[in-house]
Design a protein around this motif. Structure first.
Motif, short mmCIF file in Angstrom:
data_model
loop_
_atom_site.label_atom_id
_atom_site.label_comp_id
_atom_site.label_asym_id
_atom_site.label_seq_id
_atom_site.Cartn_x
_atom_site.Cartn_y
_atom_site.Cartn_z
N SER A 81 0.99 -1.33 0.18
CA SER A 81 0.15 0.08 0.06
C SER A 81 0.89 1.91 0.30
CB SER A 81 -1.13 -0.53 1.42
OG SER A 81 -0.30 0.17 2.58
N TRP A 82 0.28 2.13 -0.43
CA TRP A 82 0.65 3.32 -0.61
C TRP A 82 0.34 4.65 -0.58
CZ3 TRP A 82 5.67 5.29 0.67
CH2 TRP A 82 6.28 6.47 0.38
N GLY A 83 0.60 5.25 0.14
CA GLY A 83 -0.38 6.76 0.67
C GLY A 83 0.20 7.56 2.15
N SER A 84 -0.98 8.62 2.10
CA SER A 84 -0.20 9.23 2.96
C SER A 84 0.33 8.67 4.42
CB SER A 84 -1.86 10.29 4.14
OG SER A 84 -1.53 11.06 3.14
N PHE A 85 -0.37 7.78 4.73
CA PHE A 85 0.59 7.60 5.84
C PHE A 85 1.60 6.59 6.17
CE2 PHE A 85 -4.05 7.30 7.15
CZ PHE A 85 -3.96 7.20 8.90
N GLU A 86 1.64 5.80 4.62
CA GLU A 86 3.32 5.41 4.36
C GLU A 86 4.24 6.48 4.48
OE1 GLU A 86 -0.55 2.32 3.24
OE2 GLU A 86 0.10 4.11 3.29
N MET A 87 4.10 7.47 3.45
CA MET A 87 4.80 8.88 3.18
C MET A 87 5.40 8.72 4.47
SD MET A 87 2.88 10.23 0.31
CE MET A 87 4.71 11.76 -0.01
N LEU A 88 4.39 9.22 5.34
CA LEU A 88 5.14 10.11 6.57
C LEU A 88 5.81 8.38 7.49
CD1 LEU A 88 2.18 11.62 8.59
CD2 LEU A 88 4.36 12.41 7.81
N ASP A 89 5.47 7.40 7.25
CA ASP A 89 6.09 6.35 7.80
C ASP A 89 7.49 6.11 7.66
OD1 ASP A 89 6.27 4.04 9.30
OD2 ASP A 89 6.18 2.61 8.03
N GLU A 90 7.62 6.10 6.06
CA GLU A 90 8.78 6.37 5.66
C GLU A 90 9.63 7.33 6.01
OE1 GLU A 90 10.38 4.88 2.63
OE2 GLU A 90 9.05 3.56 3.44
N ARG A 639 -5.19 6.55 -0.74
CA ARG A 639 -4.42 5.17 -0.77
C ARG A 639 -4.42 4.59 -1.26
NH1 ARG A 639 -4.21 1.78 5.16
NH2 ARG A 639 -1.78 2.15 4.88
N ASN A 640 -3.36 4.17 -2.19
CA ASN A 640 -3.48 2.60 -2.91
C ASN A 640 -3.06 1.12 -2.47
OD1 ASN A 640 -4.07 3.82 -6.57
ND2 ASN A 640 -1.78 4.58 -6.14
N PHE A 641 -3.22 0.65 -3.23
CA PHE A 641 -3.58 -1.13 -2.59
C PHE A 641 -2.82 -1.75 -4.20
CE2 PHE A 641 -6.26 1.03 0.53
CZ PHE A 641 -5.12 0.69 1.75
N THR A 642 -2.25 -2.74 -3.27
CA THR A 642 -1.91 -4.01 -4.98
C THR A 642 -3.24 -4.28 -4.50
OG1 THR A 642 -1.46 -5.18 -2.82
CG2 THR A 642 0.42 -4.35 -4.17
N PRO A 643 -3.77 -5.50 -5.43
CA PRO A 643 -5.28 -5.60 -5.25
C PRO A 643 -4.76 -7.27 -4.91
CG PRO A 643 -4.72 -6.11 -8.42
CD PRO A 643 -3.47 -5.20 -6.99
N ASP A 644 -4.20 -8.14 -4.31
CA ASP A 644 -4.28 -8.41 -3.42
C ASP A 644 -4.81 -8.45 -1.51
OD1 ASP A 644 -4.18 -10.97 -5.17
OD2 ASP A 644 -1.86 -10.86 -5.06
#
Length: 695
Positions: A81-90, A639-644
């Motif tokens: 997944s990739w979005g606001s949360f993941e960017m801050l987590d980076e 937020r984007n997700f992989t389909p799985d």
């Protein structure tokens, strides 16, 4: 990680929003070696350039705010997944990496700096880890090989739990549902490798679950062969493992059933527990774990009754196969690449669609986080949490509290009797901001710079003993359930507290320099969300003291259920991917919190404007502030997700997919329609029987 989390206490958001006295600033110490400040990834705040004027905001707020960004920001190959949360987590991980590398390079480090340095340095030594192969696991595997009788198996399980590991079920310390001032033990269903029971018992959409089961059996066989089991025997053991876990799955409750607090708490005396599982002595279990107690919560009796039967009617060889693969897969991230790569290939690539592993340093940081996260957090806040952020957050929390109070007082569907109890609960909310009042001690945890698996096992034992020591003791209300470097927030119904770790207090959630609209639409809504968890379908069953206790009249509860039922239907109607719908009952608690929290944040924002002598029509960067409030709410949920990954979450995640969270609450708010001039009948305007109004 080292101790189980009861599902109720996961009302706090996992990768989304889970969110007094001011904590004292941490004292300087000789062991707090300062790390060189690394270059951090950019912040992910709202930008007007992300808006897509070709979209109609009254059709879909999420598309209008996020479509361009989502199209330009696919999920990275090492994530699902990739979005606001993941960017801050980076950013949080980059900061933590600098701290860990500095600690690892300090040969004279002591205290928590040495602890962090030992864990990180040992995890980065891939040459030594690969050379060790399966050796760190051999003592455990030898014990499994020697199991012959039900008594042997029960004894092994006791030993493993006492070592901080454990299989088949979960066991940890938490506040007593009926006496929230005291900690008791909780035994909870567990033992499954796949996400939830349906993956064992159903074929799933387009046969997906059946294909996952087949891939799981192949994974188990390959992993056993990596450990030296002959191919033919590994295949047989893999089939035995699936059969074993399928039987556990049949006795397990579903994620939706587990949301009911009644299915999370079943207090029994020690004698009653021993009677329910005559082949597994809980008296001996508690003794092995160094705990004295009169009773505990055997939370799912049906599951534990089946577990007891399996001790006697499942052959020892099948038990060995199950325990063997759980030992190997459980330790695989800390062993040679052969084991780690195989584990990744099934659990991340096959199950969730992750294309490649995270860099080694991120995986090792995950281990530091799981083993000694608060020690890392103590070093983190010294460098990365400005005092002004805490001060401004306290103001926002106070403003949201007052807005919530006003909404409760104005409710027209709740009786004065129930409303008085709701206000009693409101008055006892405890907010925690940034980091704990006091830090836990790590004295007694011995680590080395050259023994990764040994360090992980030592930390597991140390943390388990730390948890076990709480049973039978008063609850320590200064403790936190998240580390300061976690990008998240949570509400704990047993302590009636809302908690905001330092790392989430950055854009798009919070910016000390931003206009009020952005902060109230971001962190303000997060604050409101966490407060509203105290009044969602689960939290509302706990009183002001955090006890599982009905404080509602029957008429008021019936009225509440009727209103929340409409929210269940709203989310049931959303189609997420490949024709699969959101599960409105599974996500109900989070959806109630979103709806109430955004309304409370809007009220607080309007009061802030009034106090400043401003109008929501005032423009910033070309847009009225009222619109910017909703823009930032949607930005939080890009937020984007992989389909799985998306499909796994639909079955297991109590949070709805992010794009539906962005539109779900605003579509029920007349304030949204007014801010954007949306006409009746527009998709973002729910009216009449369709409109959901709760708090």
């Amino acid at each position: 990680m080292n101790t189980p989390k009861l599902l109720l206490l996961s009302l706090a958001v996992t990768a989304a929003l889970s969110a007094c006295q001011k904590p004292a600033a941490p004292a300087a110490s000789a062991d707090a070696t300062a790390a060189a400040t690394p270059t951090l990834p950019p912040l992910a705040g709202f930008k007007t350039s992300d808006l897509d004027p070709s979209k109609n905001v009254c059709d879909n707020l999420a598309d209008y705010v996020n479509a361009k960004w989502l199209a330009a920001n696919p999920v990275p190959s090492d994530k699902t997944s990739w979005g606001s949360f993941e960017m801050l987590d980076e950013r949080s991980q980059a900061a933590s990496r600098g701290i860990a590398e500095a600690a690892a390079s300090d040969k004279n480090a002591t205290g928590i700096t040495r602890l962090v340095g030992d864990l990180y340095a040992s995890g980065m030594d891939t040459t030594k880890i690969n050379a060790a192969g399966i050796a760190p696991l051999q003592p455990m595997l030898a014990r499994i090989d020697a199991l012959k009788t039900p008594a042997d198996i029960a004894g092994y399980l006791r030993e493993e739990f006492a070592a901080g590991r454990g299989d088949v079920f979960s066991f940890g310390a938490e506040a007593d549902f009926k006496n929230s001032s005291q900690k008791i033990g909780y035994a909870f269903q567990g033992g499954l490798s796949l996400p939830e029971r349906a993956y064992y018992l159903e074929d799933g959409p387009d046969g997906k679950y059946k294909a996952i089961r087949e891939a799981f059996v192949k994974h188990v066989s390959r992993q056993l062969q990596n450990a030296g089991v002959a191919a033919a025997d590994a295949d047989k053991q893999a089939a035995d493992v699936l059969a074993f876990e399928t039987r556990l799955a049949k006795a397990s409750l579903s994620p939706i059933e587990l949301r009911d607090p009644n299915n999370q708490y079943h207090y029994v005396s020690m004698a009653e527990a021993d009677k329910l599982t005559p082949h597994f002595s809980w008296t001996e279990f508690f003794k092995a774990n160094g705990v004295q107690a009169d009773g505990f919560s055997l939370s799912q009796p049906k599951f534990f009754a089946e577990f007891d039967k399996m001790l006697t009617d499942v052959p020892a060889a099948q038990w060995q196969a199950y325990l063997r693969i759980h030992a190997i897969d459980g330790m695989a991230p800390y062993l040679a690449d052969t084991f780690n790569d195989e584990r990744f290939d099934f659990y991340a690539r096959t199950l969730r669609g992750q294309k490649e592993q995270k860099p080694r340093w991120k995986r090792v940081l995950d281990t530091v986080e799981g083993s000694a996260g608060e020690a890392l957090g103590q070093l983190y806040v010294k460098q990365y949490f400005p005092a002004e952020s805490k001060a401004q957050m306290q103001v926002l929390v106070d403003n949201l509290r007052e807005a919530l109070k006003a909404r409760i007082e104005k409710l027209d569907w709740m009786s004065p009797e129930t409303k008085a109890k709701a206000m009693e609960k409101w008055s006892s909310f405890t907010p925690k901001i940034g980091y704990p009042d006091k830090w836990r001690s790590w004295d007694g945890l011995a680590t080395k710079r050259d023994d990764y698996a040994g360090n992980v096992l030592a930390a597991a034992k140390f943390n388990h003993d730390y948890e076990m020591a709480k049973i039978g003791k008063p609850v320590d209300r200064t403790e936190w359930g998240m580390t300061p470097q976690t990008v998240n927030a949570y509400y704990n119904p047993l302590m009636n507290e809302i908690v905001f770790p330092a790392a989430i207090l950055q854009p798009p959630f919070f910016d000390p320099k931003a206009d009020p609209a952005l902060n109230y639409g971001g962190i303000g809504a997060v604050i409101g969300h966490e407060m509203m968890h105290g009044y969602d379908d689960q939290g509302s069953q706990f009183d002001a003291q955090g006890n599982f206790n009905n404080w509602w009249t029957k008429a008021d509860r019936d009225g509440f259920d009727a209103r929340t039922g409409k929210l269940v239907k709203q989310f049931d109607d959303y189609v997420a991917i490949d024709g699969l719908h959101v599960k409105g009952q599974l996500t109900l608690g989070e959806n109630i919190a979103d709806l109430g929290g955004l309304n409370v944040a809007w009220d607080a924002y309007q009061k802030a404007l009034k106090d400043a002598g401003k109008s929501g029509g005032d423009k910033v960067d070309g847009y009225p502030e009222d619109q910017r409030f909703f823009f930032n709410w949607a930005t939080v949920w890009r937020r984007n997700f992989t389909p799985d990954e998306a499909k796994v979450r639909l079955n297991t995640d109590p949070h709805a997919p992010a794009n539906f969270r962005a539109i779900g609450a605003p579509s029920n708010m007349p304030a949204f329609a007014q801010a954007f001039g949306c006409k009746a009948g527009a998709p973002m305007v729910r009216e009449g029987e369709q409109q959901v109004v709760i708090w």
